[in-house]
Design an enzyme around this catalytic site. Structure first.
Site, mmCIF file in Angstrom:
data_model
loop_
_atom_site.group_PDB
_atom_site.id
_atom_site.type_symbol
_atom_site.label_atom_id
_atom_site.label_comp_id
_atom_site.label_asym_id
_atom_site.label_seq_id
_atom_site.Cartn_x
_atom_site.Cartn_y
_atom_site.Cartn_z
ATOM 1 N N ASN A 58 0.886 -1.115 -0.182
ATOM 2 C CA ASN A 58 0.020 -0.027 0.075
ATOM 3 C C ASN A 58 1.075 1.089 0.135
ATOM 4 O OD1 ASN A 58 -1.819 2.080 0.584
ATOM 5 N ND2 ASN A 58 -2.744 0.985 2.144
ATOM 6 N N ARG A 99 -2.540 -2.215 -3.414
ATOM 7 C CA ARG A 99 -3.790 -1.442 -3.174
ATOM 8 C C ARG A 99 -3.480 0.069 -4.172
ATOM 9 N NH1 ARG A 99 -5.233 3.262 1.069
ATOM 10 N NH2 ARG A 99 -7.184 3.462 0.515
ATOM 11 N N HIS A 132 -13.416 2.352 -0.017
ATOM 12 C CA HIS A 132 -13.165 1.257 1.222
ATOM 13 C C HIS A 132 -13.859 -0.108 0.588
ATOM 14 C CE1 HIS A 132 -13.474 4.412 4.397
ATOM 15 N NE2 HIS A 132 -12.364 4.067 4.426
ATOM 16 N N ARG A 176 -12.955 14.702 8.463
ATOM 17 C CA ARG A 176 -13.883 15.144 7.320
ATOM 18 C C ARG A 176 -15.312 15.364 7.768
ATOM 19 N NH1 ARG A 176 -12.005 9.761 4.132
ATOM 20 N NH2 ARG A 176 -10.023 10.135 4.556
ATOM 21 N N GLU A 211 -7.948 -5.881 4.644
ATOM 22 C CA GLU A 211 -8.136 -5.712 3.251
ATOM 23 C C GLU A 211 -6.744 -6.196 2.762
ATOM 24 O OE1 GLU A 211 -8.872 -1.555 5.165
ATOM 25 O OE2 GLU A 211 -9.457 -1.084 3.281
#
Ligand code: ADP
Length: 403
Positions: free
Chosen positions: A7, A93, A183, A244, A388
């Site tokens: 990643n 990823r 996601h 956020r 993940e």
């Protein structure tokens, strides 16, 4: 099989070495400050005696970072591999696959060009992911197959009614402005685990997956396919998050920009980095800090938690309506997996749609896949740790086997 999962960010690179057949994690670590100086924190073995190490290694580019990772994996004393050739494939990823990628894909020159074409949709993330890919090719050569796994791919099954924005249609046709969602690897992983946990085929199930972490999103998954999700063109949409804002009246931007003479860059910085539960509470983006503050009487910390829980509940109701019911609600990621009080608060008052108050003994358990549904609940409420990296390794292995 040994799959190296990468990643890559603009100045960091996380990795795990996994066996996707057994799910075994063999080694993992993190390179930081790439292009600045270089810090490498890693566990060369997960199950052996080796301790976590932190060392400074010059990393002018991602290639040195990958070099450091591979050296640690084949280290004579502490490594887990005897040579780099024992790495069967690399899974990357990649954040944005646009409308081009609805599933994971073997990396070829054409695929890399198509990922580059998606860069404008994720200008901070995709270029960094591509640098990670080219650094692996530099160091491992072209013989080691590499696979791209996209955050957006799982959501590509959304129908137009869910992904179309109510703005002039030309912006979709010309510029591909629409809901994409993120996601996806996590939502797909946990939805597959639901089927396994309930012992029912995924094709029969209506599932709402709540990935609640620092970044948060919810997906409605019908028959194993995503039909709606809360994030949009960018990860700024949907739930309020750590920092956020999530969904908000776009008119607020004009009001604040005029009043405080803010540039669009300053406004976006506020919405991305100073809003969400951090913005409401003024305390922290971390839910552990919020609970500590709320417990000692901080009213804004309590309000931030309540706004977050309310928003999750609102989407659960919306997605049950969209799918015409729901068989299972899943909580995952840092907050979803570790915060029993928040889970109870979210499902409070949903008895009318078949969600009984949670079984608090089960709800207090940690670290496992747990069915926390209360007695008589028609809808299963499940806590499922996401993974993940394992999903990326599984996809990579499958694609490499089919070559
Ligand atoms: P990211 O989106 O960066 O991957 P995570 O999924 O790790 O974030 O989620 C971070 C959030 O999870 C934080 O708000 C933190 O409070 C919460 N969290 C993580 N671990 C725990 C824990 N053991 N107990 C309670 N909360 C936790």
């Amino acid at each position: 099989m040994n799959i190296l999962v990468i990643n890559a960010g603009s100045s960091s690179l996380k990795y795990q070495l996994l066996d996707p057949e057994t799910g075994r994690l063999l080694a993992k670590g993190l390179c930081e400050r790439i292009g600045i100086d270089g810090k490498f924190t890693y566990k060369p073995q997960i199950e052996g005696k080796a301790e976590q190490k932190a060392i400074d290694i010059p990393m002018p580019t991602h290639s040195e970072a990958i070099g450091a990772v591979l050296n640690a994996l084949v280290d004579k004393d502490n490594g887990v591999l005897s040579s780099m050739s024992e790495i069967d494939a690399v899974g990357h990823r990649v954040v944005h696959g646009g409308e081009r990628f609805a599933s994971s894909v073997l990396l070829t020159e054409d695929v890399i060009k198509a990922i580059e074409a998606c860069n404008p949709l994720a200008p901070l993330h995709n270029p960094a992911n591509l640098i990670g890919i080219s650094a692996c090719t530099d160091v491992l050569g072209k013989e080691t197959p590499q696979v791209a796994v996209f955050d957006t791919a799982f959501h590509q099954t959304m129908p137009p009614v869910a992904y179309t924005y109510p703005i002039p249609y030309e912006y979709y046709e010309q510029d591909k402005v629409r809901r994409y969602g993120f996601h996806g690897t996590s939502h797909r992983f946990v939805s597959q685990r639901v089927a396994a946990m309930l012992g029912r085929p995924i094709e029969e199930l209506k599932v709402i997956t709540c990935h609640l972490g620092n970044g948060s999103s919810i997906a409605a998954i019908q028959g194993g396919k995503c039909v709606d999700t809360t994030m949009g063109l960018t990860p700024l949409a949907g739930l309020p998050m750590g920092t956020r804002a999530g969904d908000m009246d776009a008119g607020v931007m004009e009001f604040l920009m005029n009043k405080y003479d803010l540039s669009i860059k300053e406004m976006m910085n506020i919405l991305n980095k100073k809003s969400g539960v951090q913005g409401i509470s003024g305390v922290s983006s971390d839910f552990r800090d919020l609970y500590a503050a709320a417990d000692s009487g901080n009213v804004r910390a309590r309000l931030a938690i309540d706004v977050f829980a309310y928003s999750v509940k609102k989407y659960i109701g919306a997605y049950a309506a969209v799918m015409g019911g729901v068989d299972a609600i899943v909580f995952t990621a840092g907050v979803g997996e570790n915060n029993p009080a928040l889970r109870s608060q979210i499902v409070e008052g949903l008895a009318y749609m078949g969600v009984a108050p949670l079984n608090e003994t089960e709800n207090a358990r940690r670290g496992d896949e747990v069915d926390v549904s209360g007695q008589g609940s028609k809808v299963r409420v499940l806590v499922i740790p996401t993974n993940e990296e394992l999903m990326i390794a599984m996809d990579t292995a499958e694609i490499v086997k089919q070559r």
